[in-house]
Design a protein around this motif. Structure first.
Motif, PDB file in Angstrom:
ATOM      1  N   GLU A 120       0.824  -1.214   0.000  1.00  0.00           N
ATOM      2  CA  GLU A 120       0.000   0.000   0.000  1.00  0.00           C
ATOM      3  C   GLU A 120       0.858   1.264   0.000  1.00  0.00           C
ATOM      4  OE1 GLU A 120      -3.314   2.293   2.791  1.00  0.00           O
ATOM      5  OE2 GLU A 120      -2.789   0.215   3.203  1.00  0.00           O
ATOM      6  N   THR A 121       1.860   1.284   0.880  1.00  0.00           N
ATOM      7  CA  THR A 121       2.689   2.482   0.965  1.00  0.00           C
ATOM      8  C   THR A 121       3.579   2.629  -0.265  1.00  0.00           C
ATOM      9  OG1 THR A 121       4.178   3.713   2.408  1.00  0.00           O
ATOM     10  CG2 THR A 121       4.625   1.384   2.196  1.00  0.00           C
ATOM     11  N   LEU A 122       3.969   1.521  -0.871  1.00  0.00           N
ATOM     12  CA  LEU A 122       4.787   1.573  -2.084  1.00  0.00           C
ATOM     13  C   LEU A 122       4.064   2.319  -3.199  1.00  0.00           C
ATOM     14  CD1 LEU A 122       7.282   0.697  -3.747  1.00  0.00           C
ATOM     15  CD2 LEU A 122       6.080  -1.448  -4.229  1.00  0.00           C
ATOM     16  N   VAL A 123       2.767   2.074  -3.328  1.00  0.00           N
ATOM     17  CA  VAL A 123       1.982   2.687  -4.397  1.00  0.00           C
ATOM     18  C   VAL A 123       1.460   4.071  -3.999  1.00  0.00           C
ATOM     19  CG1 VAL A 123      -0.102   2.462  -5.797  1.00  0.00           C
ATOM     20  CG2 VAL A 123       1.305   0.443  -5.321  1.00  0.00           C
ATOM     21  N   ALA A 124       0.929   4.179  -2.778  1.00  0.00           N
ATOM     22  CA  ALA A 124       0.288   5.426  -2.359  1.00  0.00           C
ATOM     23  C   ALA A 124       1.288   6.529  -2.017  1.00  0.00           C
ATOM     24  CB  ALA A 124      -0.625   5.159  -1.164  1.00  0.00           C
ATOM     25  N   GLU A 125       2.495   6.150  -1.616  1.00  0.00           N
ATOM     26  CA  GLU A 125       3.463   7.145  -1.147  1.00  0.00           C
ATOM     27  C   GLU A 125       4.802   7.003  -1.876  1.00  0.00           C
ATOM     28  OE1 GLU A 125       3.276   6.096   2.962  1.00  0.00           O
ATOM     29  OE2 GLU A 125       1.561   7.397   3.339  1.00  0.00           O
ATOM     30  N   THR A 126       4.706   6.734  -3.156  1.00  0.00           N
ATOM     31  CA  THR A 126       5.904   6.536  -3.980  1.00  0.00           C
ATOM     32  C   THR A 126       6.863   7.713  -3.880  1.00  0.00           C
ATOM     33  OG1 THR A 126       4.630   5.211  -5.554  1.00  0.00           O
ATOM     34  CG2 THR A 126       6.732   6.086  -6.314  1.00  0.00           C
ATOM     35  N   HIS A 127       6.344   8.929  -4.003  1.00  0.00           N
ATOM     36  CA  HIS A 127       7.203  10.115  -4.002  1.00  0.00           C
ATOM     37  C   HIS A 127       7.936  10.289  -2.669  1.00  0.00           C
ATOM     38  CE1 HIS A 127       5.775  11.182  -7.871  1.00  0.00           C
ATOM     39  NE2 HIS A 127       4.559  11.562  -7.486  1.00  0.00           N
ATOM     40  N   LEU A 128       7.276   9.935  -1.575  1.00  0.00           N
ATOM     41  CA  LEU A 128       7.895  10.090  -0.267  1.00  0.00           C
ATOM     42  C   LEU A 128       9.033   9.097  -0.072  1.00  0.00           C
ATOM     43  CD1 LEU A 128       4.692  10.608   1.884  1.00  0.00           C
ATOM     44  CD2 LEU A 128       6.321  12.348   1.135  1.00  0.00           C
ATOM     45  N   HIS A 129       8.832   7.867  -0.543  1.00  0.00           N
ATOM     46  CA  HIS A 129       9.904   6.875  -0.452  1.00  0.00           C
ATOM     47  C   HIS A 129      11.064   7.253  -1.374  1.00  0.00           C
ATOM     48  CE1 HIS A 129       7.742   4.201   2.163  1.00  0.00           C
ATOM     49  NE2 HIS A 129       6.703   4.204   1.352  1.00  0.00           N
ATOM     50  N   ARG A 130      10.735   7.805  -2.517  1.00  0.00           N
ATOM     51  CA  ARG A 130      11.781   8.248  -3.437  1.00  0.00           C
ATOM     52  C   ARG A 130      12.625   9.354  -2.786  1.00  0.00           C
ATOM     53  NH1 ARG A 130      10.051  10.562  -9.244  1.00  0.00           N
ATOM     54  NH2 ARG A 130       9.196  12.192  -7.883  1.00  0.00           N
ATOM     55  N   LEU A 131      11.962  10.237  -2.055  1.00  0.00           N
ATOM     56  CA  LEU A 131      12.678  11.300  -1.349  1.00  0.00           C
ATOM     57  C   LEU A 131      13.610  10.719  -0.285  1.00  0.00           C
ATOM     58  CD1 LEU A 131      13.152  14.299  -0.703  1.00  0.00           C
ATOM     59  CD2 LEU A 131      11.155  14.191   0.818  1.00  0.00           C
ATOM     60  N   TRP A 132      13.152   9.675   0.414  1.00  0.00           N
ATOM     61  CA  TRP A 132      13.989   9.046   1.436  1.00  0.00           C
ATOM     62  C   TRP A 132      15.263   8.484   0.823  1.00  0.00           C
ATOM     63  CZ3 TRP A 132      16.385   8.099   5.600  1.00  0.00           C
ATOM     64  CH2 TRP A 132      16.944   6.842   5.886  1.00  0.00           C
ATOM     65  N   TYR A 133      15.156   7.776  -0.277  1.00  0.00           N
ATOM     66  CA  TYR A 133      16.354   7.207  -0.889  1.00  0.00           C
ATOM     67  C   TYR A 133      17.250   8.297  -1.465  1.00  0.00           C
ATOM     68  CZ  TYR A 133      14.556   2.512  -0.236  1.00  0.00           C
ATOM     69  OH  TYR A 133      14.111   1.344   0.341  1.00  0.00           O
ATOM     70  N   ASP A 134      16.637   9.366  -1.951  1.00  0.00           N
ATOM     71  CA  ASP A 134      17.402  10.519  -2.418  1.00  0.00           C
ATOM     72  C   ASP A 134      18.207  11.104  -1.262  1.00  0.00           C
ATOM     73  OD1 ASP A 134      18.378  12.697  -3.802  1.00  0.00           O
ATOM     74  OD2 ASP A 134      16.489  13.798  -3.822  1.00  0.00           O
ATOM     75  N   LEU A 135      17.555  11.284  -0.139  1.00  0.00           N
ATOM     76  CA  LEU A 135      18.212  11.853   1.040  1.00  0.00           C
ATOM     77  C   LEU A 135      19.310  10.928   1.551  1.00  0.00           C
ATOM     78  CD1 LEU A 135      18.108  14.198   3.102  1.00  0.00           C
ATOM     79  CD2 LEU A 135      16.560  12.808   4.455  1.00  0.00           C
ATOM     80  N   ARG A 136      19.052   9.634   1.554  1.00  0.00           N
ATOM     81  CA  ARG A 136      20.052   8.685   2.039  1.00  0.00           C
ATOM     82  C   ARG A 136      21.297   8.707   1.153  1.00  0.00           C
ATOM     83  NH1 ARG A 136      18.477   2.492   3.409  1.00  0.00           N
ATOM     84  NH2 ARG A 136      18.844   2.167   1.196  1.00  0.00           N
ATOM     85  N   SER A 137      21.093   8.870  -0.129  1.00  0.00           N
ATOM     86  CA  SER A 137      22.247   8.979  -1.039  1.00  0.00           C
ATOM     87  C   SER A 137      23.015  10.275  -0.794  1.00  0.00           C
ATOM     88  CB  SER A 137      21.773   8.935  -2.501  1.00  0.00           C
ATOM     89  OG  SER A 137      21.196   7.689  -2.802  1.00  0.00           O
ATOM     90  N   GLN A 138      22.287  11.360  -0.560  1.00  0.00           N
ATOM     91  CA  GLN A 138      22.931  12.648  -0.309  1.00  0.00           C
ATOM     92  C   GLN A 138      23.756  12.625   0.975  1.00  0.00           C
ATOM     93  OE1 GLN A 138      23.135  15.302  -2.235  1.00  0.00           O
ATOM     94  NE2 GLN A 138      21.877  14.370  -3.834  1.00  0.00           N
ATOM     95  N   ALA A 139      23.375  11.772   1.919  1.00  0.00           N
ATOM     96  CA  ALA A 139      24.104  11.680   3.184  1.00  0.00           C
ATOM     97  C   ALA A 139      25.534  11.180   2.979  1.00  0.00           C
ATOM     98  CB  ALA A 139      23.370  10.759   4.153  1.00  0.00           C
ATOM     99  N   LEU A 140      25.798  10.535   1.839  1.00  0.00           N
ATOM    100  CA  LEU A 140      27.162  10.108   1.531  1.00  0.00           C
ATOM    101  C   LEU A 140      28.055  11.313   1.250  1.00  0.00           C
ATOM    102  CD1 LEU A 140      26.371   7.114  -0.867  1.00  0.00           C
ATOM    103  CD2 LEU A 140      27.081   6.990   1.535  1.00  0.00           C
ATOM    104  N   PHE A 141      27.433  12.448   0.909  1.00  0.00           N
ATOM    105  CA  PHE A 141      28.178  13.658   0.565  1.00  0.00           C
ATOM    106  C   PHE A 141      27.982  14.786   1.587  1.00  0.00           C
ATOM    107  CE2 PHE A 141      26.945  11.389  -3.268  1.00  0.00           C
ATOM    108  CZ  PHE A 141      28.161  11.220  -3.914  1.00  0.00           C
ATOM    109  N   GLU A 142      26.799  14.809   2.226  1.00  0.00           N
ATOM    110  CA  GLU A 142      26.459  15.861   3.177  1.00  0.00           C
ATOM    111  C   GLU A 142      26.601  15.344   4.608  1.00  0.00           C
ATOM    112  OE1 GLU A 142      25.720  18.957   2.741  1.00  0.00           O
ATOM    113  OE2 GLU A 142      24.985  19.211   0.686  1.00  0.00           O
TER     114      GLU A 142
END
Length: 210
Positions: A110-132
């Motif tokens: 349910e969350t995979l489909v309904a909150e796709t953009h939010l999960h995408r933001l989490w993985y984006d942020l986690r990747s940025q943590a390698l640099f920030e």
């Protein structure tokens, strides 16, 4: 003496109330900012972008948050805290392994489909943590919370049959996170079978690891 202590107590209460009010306002602003952040992503979002897409001015955002990093980490921290609690409900209410598995997978799908953009933001942020460096503590804390959430689910599943998980919490989290992230990428790409494939993999995974 008693009067002095009473005044100090009242002063402390007022100070704490002020802090609580400030934190409540930060939480409100972070909730309002999530939509814009999840659509644009970390790199393409500024405080001005958020102000233009919410009812709050740039000045208000600057007052409550030091910078974009401060706001984004607050957003993700709040969202992931809600996610963790969802799966805990499935863990505590299930009476059988099948009920636990069905409830957990249903929530995940349910969350995979309904909150796709939010999960995408989490993985984006986690990747940025390698640099920030400023992001790392928060990202590591969220990762730790998610790792423990997965451990509770798998441990409960194994316990229902008198067993225990065959892998460490870290290894289990890597498995589940990898499957979820791969499914997320498929959903973003518009692949219709993303959810069903993830569910199939999870149903095969549980008996193998517990």
């Amino acid at each position: 003496m008693a009067e002095t202590q009473s005044r100090l107590g009242e002063a402390n209460q007022r100070a704490q109330a002020k802090v609580d009010k400030f934190e409540a306002r930060r939480a409100e602003l972070a909730d309002a900012a999530l939509s814009t952040l999840s659509r644009l992503g970390y790199a393409r979002t500024s405080l001005r972008d958020i102000a233009e897409n919410t009812e709050f001015s740039h000045g208000v955002l600057r007052y409550y948050f030091d910078d974009k990093l401060d706001l984004i980490t607050q957003c993700i921290r709040q969202y992931k805290a809600v996610c963790v609690k969802r799966y805990d409900v499935a863990t505590t209410t299930a009476a059988t392994q099948d009920e636990l598995l069905d409830g957990f997978i249903a929530q995940l799908s349910e969350t995979l489909v309904a909150e796709t953009h939010l999960h995408r933001l989490w993985y984006d942020l986690r990747s940025q943590a390698l640099f920030e460096a400023a992001l790392r503590d928060d990202v590591q804390k969220i990762d730790s919370d998610l790792e423990q959430m997965i451990w509770r689910v798998v441990a409960r599943y194994a316990e229902m049959e008198g067993g225990s998980p065959k892998l460490s919490p870290k290894a289990l989290y890597a498995l589940f996170d990898g499957l979820f992230q791969a499914a997320l990428a498929q959903v973003v790409a518009g692949e219709d079978t993303a959810v069903s494939e993830m569910e199939k993999e999870l149903r095969a995974l549980f008996p193998a690891i517990a």
